[in-house]
Write a protein that holds these residues in place. Structure first.
Motif, PDB file in Angstrom:
ATOM      1  N   PHE A 142     -31.735 -80.611 -57.190  1.00  0.00           N
ATOM      2  CA  PHE A 142     -31.526 -81.863 -56.667  1.00  0.00           C
ATOM      3  C   PHE A 142     -30.586 -82.250 -55.647  1.00  0.00           C
ATOM      4  N   ASP A 143     -29.586 -81.152 -55.491  1.00  0.00           N
ATOM      5  CA  ASP A 143     -28.511 -81.194 -54.395  1.00  0.00           C
ATOM      6  C   ASP A 143     -29.270 -80.901 -52.904  1.00  0.00           C
ATOM      7  N   MET A 144     -30.160 -79.621 -53.158  1.00  0.00           N
ATOM      8  CA  MET A 144     -30.800 -79.161 -51.774  1.00  0.00           C
ATOM      9  C   MET A 144     -31.721 -80.282 -51.357  1.00  0.00           C
ATOM     10  N   TRP A 145     -32.344 -81.103 -52.328  1.00  0.00           N
ATOM     11  CA  TRP A 145     -33.389 -82.146 -51.901  1.00  0.00           C
ATOM     12  C   TRP A 145     -32.639 -83.008 -51.321  1.00  0.00           C
ATOM     13  N   LEU A 146     -31.416 -83.663 -51.639  1.00  0.00           N
ATOM     14  CA  LEU A 146     -30.817 -84.846 -51.126  1.00  0.00           C
ATOM     15  C   LEU A 146     -30.215 -84.302 -49.859  1.00  0.00           C
ATOM     16  N   ASN A 147     -29.864 -83.096 -49.844  1.00  0.00           N
ATOM     17  CA  ASN A 147     -29.179 -82.506 -48.426  1.00  0.00           C
ATOM     18  C   ASN A 147     -30.212 -82.421 -47.328  1.00  0.00           C
ATOM     19  N   ARG A 148     -31.339 -82.283 -47.749  1.00  0.00           N
ATOM     20  CA  ARG A 148     -32.477 -82.255 -46.645  1.00  0.00           C
ATOM     21  C   ARG A 148     -32.724 -83.681 -46.055  1.00  0.00           C
ATOM     22  N   ILE A 149     -32.721 -84.768 -47.222  1.00  0.00           N
ATOM     23  CA  ILE A 149     -33.005 -86.101 -46.857  1.00  0.00           C
ATOM     24  C   ILE A 149     -31.772 -86.749 -45.964  1.00  0.00           C
ATOM     25  N   MET A 150     -30.335 -86.389 -46.490  1.00  0.00           N
ATOM     26  CA  MET A 150     -29.288 -86.961 -46.158  1.00  0.00           C
ATOM     27  C   MET A 150     -28.319 -85.769 -45.693  1.00  0.00           C
ATOM     28  N   PRO A 151     -28.410 -84.968 -44.806  1.00  0.00           N
ATOM     29  CA  PRO A 151     -27.889 -83.740 -44.554  1.00  0.00           C
ATOM     30  C   PRO A 151     -26.357 -84.097 -44.095  1.00  0.00           C
ATOM     31  N   GLU A 152     -25.897 -85.105 -43.456  1.00  0.00           N
ATOM     32  CA  GLU A 152     -24.509 -85.378 -43.411  1.00  0.00           C
ATOM     33  C   GLU A 152     -23.952 -86.435 -44.391  1.00  0.00           C
ATOM     34  N   THR A 153     -24.474 -86.887 -45.214  1.00  0.00           N
ATOM     35  CA  THR A 153     -23.990 -87.601 -46.398  1.00  0.00           C
ATOM     36  C   THR A 153     -23.819 -86.820 -47.743  1.00  0.00           C
ATOM     37  N   TRP A 154     -24.794 -86.048 -47.965  1.00  0.00           N
ATOM     38  CA  TRP A 154     -24.995 -85.260 -49.418  1.00  0.00           C
ATOM     39  C   TRP A 154     -25.006 -83.887 -49.137  1.00  0.00           C
ATOM     40  N   ILE A 155     -23.681 -83.145 -49.336  1.00  0.00           N
ATOM     41  CA  ILE A 155     -23.734 -81.869 -49.053  1.00  0.00           C
ATOM     42  C   ILE A 155     -23.267 -81.031 -50.270  1.00  0.00           C
ATOM     43  N   PRO A 156     -23.959 -80.261 -50.835  1.00  0.00           N
ATOM     44  CA  PRO A 156     -24.065 -79.465 -52.101  1.00  0.00           C
ATOM     45  C   PRO A 156     -22.402 -78.790 -52.033  1.00  0.00           C
ATOM     46  N   LEU A 157     -21.956 -78.874 -53.306  1.00  0.00           N
ATOM     47  CA  LEU A 157     -20.423 -78.145 -53.323  1.00  0.00           C
ATOM     48  C   LEU A 157     -20.279 -76.796 -52.910  1.00  0.00           C
ATOM     49  N   TYR A 158     -21.244 -76.084 -53.110  1.00  0.00           N
ATOM     50  CA  TYR A 158     -21.082 -74.730 -52.334  1.00  0.00           C
ATOM     51  C   TYR A 158     -21.089 -74.722 -50.929  1.00  0.00           C
ATOM     52  N   SER A 159     -22.039 -75.520 -50.367  1.00  0.00           N
ATOM     53  CA  SER A 159     -22.131 -75.517 -48.942  1.00  0.00           C
ATOM     54  C   SER A 159     -20.808 -76.200 -48.360  1.00  0.00           C
ATOM     55  N   MET A 160     -20.283 -77.174 -49.089  1.00  0.00           N
ATOM     56  CA  MET A 160     -18.973 -77.939 -48.572  1.00  0.00           C
ATOM     57  C   MET A 160     -17.902 -76.757 -48.275  1.00  0.00           C
ATOM     58  N   VAL A 161     -17.866 -75.772 -49.518  1.00  0.00           N
ATOM     59  CA  VAL A 161     -16.726 -74.861 -49.622  1.00  0.00           C
ATOM     60  C   VAL A 161     -17.007 -73.765 -48.588  1.00  0.00           C
ATOM     61  N   THR A 162     -18.362 -73.393 -48.241  1.00  0.00           N
ATOM     62  CA  THR A 162     -18.439 -72.003 -47.741  1.00  0.00           C
ATOM     63  C   THR A 162     -18.999 -72.192 -46.368  1.00  0.00           C
ATOM     64  N   PHE A 163     -19.914 -73.547 -46.178  1.00  0.00           N
ATOM     65  CA  PHE A 163     -20.359 -73.477 -44.785  1.00  0.00           C
ATOM     66  C   PHE A 163     -19.726 -74.701 -43.990  1.00  0.00           C
ATOM     67  N   SER A 164     -18.916 -75.090 -44.352  1.00  0.00           N
ATOM     68  CA  SER A 164     -17.825 -76.194 -43.397  1.00  0.00           C
ATOM     69  C   SER A 164     -16.561 -75.824 -43.585  1.00  0.00           C
ATOM     70  N   ARG A 165     -15.855 -76.755 -42.820  1.00  0.00           N
ATOM     71  CA  ARG A 165     -14.140 -76.711 -42.823  1.00  0.00           C
ATOM     72  C   ARG A 165     -13.606 -78.091 -43.526  1.00  0.00           C
ATOM     73  N   ILE A 166     -14.417 -78.741 -44.144  1.00  0.00           N
ATOM     74  CA  ILE A 166     -14.076 -79.632 -44.898  1.00  0.00           C
ATOM     75  C   ILE A 166     -12.679 -79.349 -45.692  1.00  0.00           C
ATOM     76  N   PRO A 167     -11.613 -80.161 -45.798  1.00  0.00           N
ATOM     77  CA  PRO A 167     -10.617 -79.442 -46.537  1.00  0.00           C
ATOM     78  C   PRO A 167     -10.960 -79.494 -48.048  1.00  0.00           C
ATOM     79  N   TYR A 168     -10.328 -78.380 -48.797  1.00  0.00           N
ATOM     80  CA  TYR A 168     -10.997 -78.281 -50.184  1.00  0.00           C
ATOM     81  C   TYR A 168     -10.668 -79.348 -51.161  1.00  0.00           C
ATOM     82  N   SER A 169      -9.600 -80.153 -50.632  1.00  0.00           N
ATOM     83  CA  SER A 169      -9.189 -81.322 -51.529  1.00  0.00           C
ATOM     84  C   SER A 169     -10.356 -82.174 -51.551  1.00  0.00           C
ATOM     85  N   LYS A 170     -10.610 -82.465 -50.346  1.00  0.00           N
ATOM     86  CA  LYS A 170     -11.479 -83.535 -50.029  1.00  0.00           C
ATOM     87  C   LYS A 170     -13.190 -83.204 -50.432  1.00  0.00           C
TER      88      LYS A 170
END
Length: 468
Positions: free
Chosen positions: A394-422
């Protein structure tokens, strides 16, 4: 130029030396061990490292990203091995092309030390033990571990060991990168308003190796191999030399009950990891468990991360974490990058830069510690649950539709520099959306069932249609 004193020449200490070398600061690094580049074997934890975006960004800032990434093995998915030893499932990490990199700890450390030493303003002092720090004086006490000859020279008295091996060193900035058992942090334990907590989890680990087969990888190399078994798990990461570093994580009680002698440990592996058992080999398993005891895992938090006007804790000295999110190194490397960015804002004001670092980093460090603990539950058990698999899809499906709005938890931690608390804030928002969606689905289902039942009951009351 200012002088920075760095305690510890491990991963975070060596990378910090690279950052400050670029600034032109005078850099002195004091390390308890010998120079690992001269050692045949380096003691200590060797769990393979998973380099992700945060670590890559820090390496890029000192010009090492491309070289280091090319020295590792990319991993694009988890490969979950079932207990039958024959079937498995594949769980991609993120969108096509997104991956983490399996990297050798020692090689990475050696590369960064060598890179830092290219600058004439950097000096490493190996076999120098940091004993304590003095907040008021802004200094550290260091003891040389090199053997000192006590044979007097002609006309001289024997040297006094304490005079020749211990010294007090001052710098404009002191950074403690001396690990989870930091001597610097230990000497700060009585500092007013310093909060500190540590936890040894009830699980330990033992490392093994799978050798190449016919000079090729014995398993698929570009995945993270995982054998989840509820309350214990086995993992395997590929190395550039075509070996695999294999680690079993289990409760200490499990090690004692089922892996305390050769017969038991062989039966345990054969029953729970039959495919891995064949590749590891009975002799290697038996030999490893006869020599090696399960090692402990610690989770550590503290606040603040700075003291006085010139002392700072980084890496495991500030936030040691369990390895289950693969963020220990990445978080430590990001520490270096975060502080470098803050120093760019306050280049002539070290005290202010330290306060700002603590303000922005402590919360993130505590958050990733908690996430790492949670991810162990995921690795050893949840990955096999249908609800987990459905949520991931479900997370991956929404990420394909809204890549900037819905990012899976693992992707936020691993493939971004979004602050951990955010990251955690975003995940809570996502969970609320999913919860509402589930309620709508459940309500719609219930309404649908009631409507169908009502219609069926109504039809039973209507007299049959008669032809004329």
């Amino acid at each position: 130029m200012p002088t920075v004193i760095i305690a510890g020449a491990g991963l975070v200490g060596a990378l910090n030396a690279c950052f400050f070398a670029q600034r032109g600061w005078n850099v002195q690094v004091y390390e308890y061990r010998k120079d690992i580049r001269t050692m045949a074997h380096v003691q200590g934890r060797s769990i393979n490292l998973a380099l992700s975006q945060r670590g890559k960004s820090a390496l890029e800032a000192v010009g090492l990203r491309e070289y280091i990434v090319n020295q590792g093995v990319p991993m694009y998915a988890r490969l979950v091995h079932n207990k039958d030893g024959k079937t498995y499932s594949r769980q991609p990490y993120g969108r096509p092309g997104e991956h983490i990199v399996s990297i050798n700890r020692r090689h990475l450390n050696e590369v960064m030390i060598t890179q830092a030493e290219k600058c004439p303003n950097v000096k490493f002092f190996f076999e120098h033990k940091v004993k304590n720090v003095d907040v008021d004086k802004g200094s550290i006490t260091v003891q040389s571990l090199a053997k000192v000859s006590r044979i007097p020279r002609p006309g001289q008295s024997p040297p006094r060991t304490e005079d020749t091996t211990e010294q007090t060193i001052q710098g404009d900035l002191i950074i403690a990168c001396d690990g989870a058992y930091s001597a610097v942090r230990r000497s700060l334990m009585t500092f007013p308003r310093f909060n500190y907590s540590q936890e040894y989890i009830e699980h330990g680990y033992v490392e093994l190796n799978i050798l190449p087969k016919s000079d090729e990888f014995a398993l698929e190399e570009n995945v993270f191999h995982l054998w989840p078994r509820g309350h214990f798990t086995l993992i395997a990461l590929a190395n550039k030399d075509k070996t695999f570093t294999v680690t079993i994580f289990a409760p200490f009680a499990e090690f004692e009950k089922h892996m305390s002698n050769t017969t038991d440990v062989l039966n345990f592996f054969r029953e729970n990891f039959p495919d891995a058992y064949e590749l590891l080999g009975r002799d290697h398993i038996a030999d490893t468990f006869s020599r090696v005891k399960p090692q402990p895992l610690i989770s550590l938090k503290c606040a603040p991360h700075h003291f006085g006007d010139n002392i700072l804790l980084m890496g495991d000295a500030a936030h040691a974490m369990v390895p289950f999110y693969g963020q220990g190194m990445n978080c430590g490397f990001e520490d270096c990058l975060v502080y470098s960015d803050i120093l760019n804002q306050y280049p002539m004001d070290i005290p202010r830069s330290l306060k700002e670092y603590s303000r922005v980093r402590v919360k993130d460090a505590h958050t990733i510690n908690d996430l790492a603990m949670y991810n162990y539950e995921e690795l050893r058990d949840l990955v096999n649950h249908t609800s987990y698999k459905l949520r991931k899809k479900f997370d991956m499906w929404l990420n394909r539709i809204m890549p900037e709005t819905w990012i899976p938890l693992y992707s936020m931690v691993t493939f971004s520099r979004i602050p951990y608390s955010k990251v955690v804030e975003n995940r809570r928002w996502q969970d609320k959306i999913v919860s509402r969606f589930n309620k709508i689905i459940c309500t719609s289902t219930v309404v649908g069932v009631i409507a169908v039942a009502s219609f069926a009951a109504y039809r039973q009351k209507i007299p049959p249609f008669n032809k004329f």
